[in-house]
Design a protein around this motif. Structure first.
Motif, PDB file in Angstrom:
ATOM      1  N   ASP B  28       0.829  -1.203   0.000  1.00 43.78           N
ATOM      2  CA  ASP B  28       0.000   0.000   0.000  1.00 43.78           C
ATOM      3  C   ASP B  28       0.868   1.259   0.000  1.00 43.78           C
ATOM      4  O   ASP B  28       1.267   1.728  -1.056  1.00 43.78           O
ATOM      5  N   VAL B  29       1.198   1.787   1.167  1.00 43.55           N
ATOM      6  CA  VAL B  29       1.962   3.047   1.231  1.00 43.55           C
ATOM      7  C   VAL B  29       3.262   2.963   0.450  1.00 43.55           C
ATOM      8  O   VAL B  29       3.637   3.886  -0.289  1.00 43.55           O
ATOM      9  N   GLY B  30       3.982   1.859   0.590  1.00 42.83           N
ATOM     10  CA  GLY B  30       5.297   1.739  -0.030  1.00 42.83           C
ATOM     11  C   GLY B  30       5.289   1.582  -1.530  1.00 42.83           C
ATOM     12  O   GLY B  30       6.310   1.810  -2.188  1.00 42.83           O
ATOM     13  N   ASN B  31       4.130   1.208  -2.083  1.00 44.57           N
ATOM     14  CA  ASN B  31       4.100   0.888  -3.507  1.00 44.57           C
ATOM     15  C   ASN B  31       3.336   1.901  -4.348  1.00 44.57           C
ATOM     16  O   ASN B  31       3.376   1.836  -5.581  1.00 44.57           O
ATOM     17  N   TYR B  32       2.622   2.798  -3.706  1.00 44.94           N
ATOM     18  CA  TYR B  32       1.809   3.766  -4.440  1.00 44.94           C
ATOM     19  C   TYR B  32       1.938   5.167  -3.832  1.00 44.94           C
ATOM     20  O   TYR B  32       2.020   5.312  -2.609  1.00 44.94           O
ATOM     21  N   ASN B  33       1.934   6.175  -4.683  1.00 43.81           N
ATOM     22  CA  ASN B  33       1.946   7.559  -4.192  1.00 43.81           C
ATOM     23  C   ASN B  33       0.520   8.081  -4.069  1.00 43.81           C
ATOM     24  O   ASN B  33       0.188   9.173  -4.531  1.00 43.81           O
ATOM     25  N   TYR B  34      -0.318   7.260  -3.439  1.00 40.38           N
ATOM     26  CA  TYR B  34      -1.728   7.613  -3.272  1.00 40.38           C
ATOM     27  C   TYR B  34      -2.083   7.687  -1.793  1.00 40.38           C
ATOM     28  O   TYR B  34      -3.104   7.177  -1.347  1.00 40.38           O
ATOM     29  N   VAL B  35      -1.234   8.357  -1.029  1.00 40.27           N
ATOM     30  CA  VAL B  35      -1.508   8.569   0.386  1.00 40.27           C
ATOM     31  C   VAL B  35      -2.234   9.896   0.554  1.00 40.27           C
ATOM     32  O   VAL B  35      -1.848  10.913  -0.034  1.00 40.27           O
ATOM     33  N   SER B  36      -3.290   9.881   1.340  1.00 38.38           N
ATOM     34  CA  SER B  36      -4.045  11.096   1.630  1.00 38.38           C
ATOM     35  C   SER B  36      -4.211  11.248   3.135  1.00 38.38           C
ATOM     36  O   SER B  36      -4.089  10.279   3.887  1.00 38.38           O
ATOM     37  N   TRP B  37      -4.476  12.463   3.555  1.00 36.27           N
ATOM     38  CA  TRP B  37      -4.654  12.787   4.973  1.00 36.27           C
ATOM     39  C   TRP B  37      -5.956  13.572   5.155  1.00 36.27           C
ATOM     40  O   TRP B  37      -6.286  14.446   4.348  1.00 36.27           O
ATOM     41  N   TYR B  38      -6.662  13.265   6.254  1.00 31.44           N
ATOM     42  CA  TYR B  38      -7.952  13.872   6.545  1.00 31.44           C
ATOM     43  C   TYR B  38      -7.961  14.410   7.960  1.00 31.44           C
ATOM     44  O   TYR B  38      -7.444  13.774   8.882  1.00 31.44           O
ATOM     45  N   GLN B  39      -8.561  15.576   8.105  1.00 33.41           N
ATOM     46  CA  GLN B  39      -8.737  16.216   9.406  1.00 33.41           C
ATOM     47  C   GLN B  39     -10.193  16.045   9.826  1.00 33.41           C
ATOM     48  O   GLN B  39     -11.093  16.284   9.015  1.00 33.41           O
ATOM     49  N   GLN B  40     -10.421  15.653  11.069  1.00 33.08           N
ATOM     50  CA  GLN B  40     -11.786  15.501  11.551  1.00 33.08           C
ATOM     51  C   GLN B  40     -11.954  16.177  12.906  1.00 33.08           C
ATOM     52  O   GLN B  40     -11.361  15.745  13.893  1.00 33.08           O
ATOM     53  N   HIS B  41     -12.748  17.221  12.930  1.00 34.59           N
ATOM     54  CA  HIS B  41     -13.114  17.852  14.192  1.00 34.59           C
ATOM     55  C   HIS B  41     -14.292  17.095  14.802  1.00 34.59           C
ATOM     56  O   HIS B  41     -15.063  16.454  14.079  1.00 34.59           O
ATOM     57  N   PRO B  42     -14.457  17.161  16.124  1.00 30.99           N
ATOM     58  CA  PRO B  42     -15.529  16.411  16.789  1.00 30.99           C
ATOM     59  C   PRO B  42     -16.902  16.702  16.188  1.00 30.99           C
ATOM     60  O   PRO B  42     -17.273  17.857  15.985  1.00 30.99           O
ATOM     61  N   GLY B  43     -17.618  15.641  15.891  1.00 33.96           N
ATOM     62  CA  GLY B  43     -18.966  15.771  15.364  1.00 33.96           C
ATOM     63  C   GLY B  43     -19.045  16.178  13.904  1.00 33.96           C
ATOM     64  O   GLY B  43     -20.147  16.409  13.393  1.00 33.96           O
ATOM     65  N   LYS B  44     -17.914  16.259  13.238  1.00 34.14           N
ATOM     66  CA  LYS B  44     -17.885  16.693  11.838  1.00 34.14           C
ATOM     67  C   LYS B  44     -17.405  15.569  10.930  1.00 34.14           C
ATOM     68  O   LYS B  44     -16.774  14.611  11.379  1.00 34.14           O
ATOM     69  N   ALA B  45     -17.680  15.724   9.648  1.00 31.63           N
ATOM     70  CA  ALA B  45     -17.160  14.788   8.660  1.00 31.63           C
ATOM     71  C   ALA B  45     -15.681  15.075   8.416  1.00 31.63           C
ATOM     72  O   ALA B  45     -15.223  16.209   8.596  1.00 31.63           O
ATOM     73  N   PRO B  46     -14.921  14.070   8.023  1.00 27.13           N
ATOM     74  CA  PRO B  46     -13.513  14.299   7.680  1.00 27.13           C
ATOM     75  C   PRO B  46     -13.379  15.282   6.524  1.00 27.13           C
ATOM     76  O   PRO B  46     -14.265  15.404   5.687  1.00 27.13           O
TER      77      PRO B  46
END
Lengths: 118, 112
Positions: B28-46
């Motif tokens: 996964d991470v090591g084989n593809y440059n398709y890493v994403s990051w998400y921020q999630q505040h309490p009670g909210k969608a990412p």
């Protein structure tokens, strides 16, 4: 403004079927793959699967036997059905737009808390 | 497929920098440059913060940056602000026999 709006039953009895629907407004339905993700109480995110605009699907191996996803392109809608639910399926369910070229979730619905209880 | 590994918590004072790691495998991470990051505040969608390892969507401050080395991706938040306090999740495309997207367990970022 492009947005996803979702709806469905918030309370489902054990062994019955969970059903949720999500609608896209303000965007092109063909631009994305359409995904469902869930978040159990106090836990992390779990990808459930995706459906393309022409109805092809990919499901998480852990849920594949119980999941069906479908699309209605005439209404810019897509749906999730999860059969034979148990308490372990209690979670917030999110619909999301998956960028099919770069493999990330661009847009999320507001989330629906589904509780499995008798 | 197993979840990606993130530290459960991270913290820093306002103005400081903090880095959150996300460790996967060569499938996964090591084989593809398709890493994403998400921020999630309490009670909210990412909310998408980083995609394709290093790219920021329009509207995301340049205080947020991403990188990858081998099987580990990282999110760095510079110039910490109070509103950065949230849960952060990484995700990666996982190839192989089955198409899948795998998330990390999440990291609670506390601004001291």
């Amino acid at each position: 403004q492009v947005q996803l709006q979702q709806w469905g039953a918030g309370l489902v009895r054990p062994s019955e079927t969970l059903s949720l629907t999500c609608i896209l407004s303000g965007g092109s339905f063909n631009d994305y793959h359409w995904s469902w993700i869930r978040q159990s109480p106090g836990k992390g995110l779990l990808w459930i699967g995706e459906v393309t605009y022409d109805g092809n699907t990919n499901y998480s191996p852990s849920l594949r036997s119980r999941v069906t996803m479908s699309v209605d392109t005439s209404k810019n809608q897509f749906s999730l059905r999860l059969t034979s639910v148990t308490a372990a399926d209690t979670a917030i369910y999110y619909c999301a737009a998956f960028d099919k070229g770069a493999y990330h979730f661009d847009l999320w619905g507001q989330g629906t808390l589904v509780t499995v209880s008798s | 497929q197993s979840a990606l590994t993130q530290p459960p918590s991270a913290s820093g004072s306002p103005g400081q920098s903090v880095t959150i790691s996300c460790t996967g495998t060569s499938s996964d991470v090591g084989n593809y440059n398709y890493v994403s990051w998400y921020q999630q505040h309490p009670g909210k969608a990412p909310k998408l913060m980083i995609h394709d390892v290093t790219k920021r969507p329009s509207g995301v401050p340049d205080r947020f940056s991403g990188s990858k080395s081998g099987n580990t991706a990282s999110l760095t938040v510079s110039g910490l602000q109070a509103d950065d306090e949230a849960d952060y999740y990484c995700a990666s495309y996982s190839g192989g026999n089955d198409f899948a997207v795998i998330f990390g367990g999440g990291t609670k970022l506390t601004v001291l």
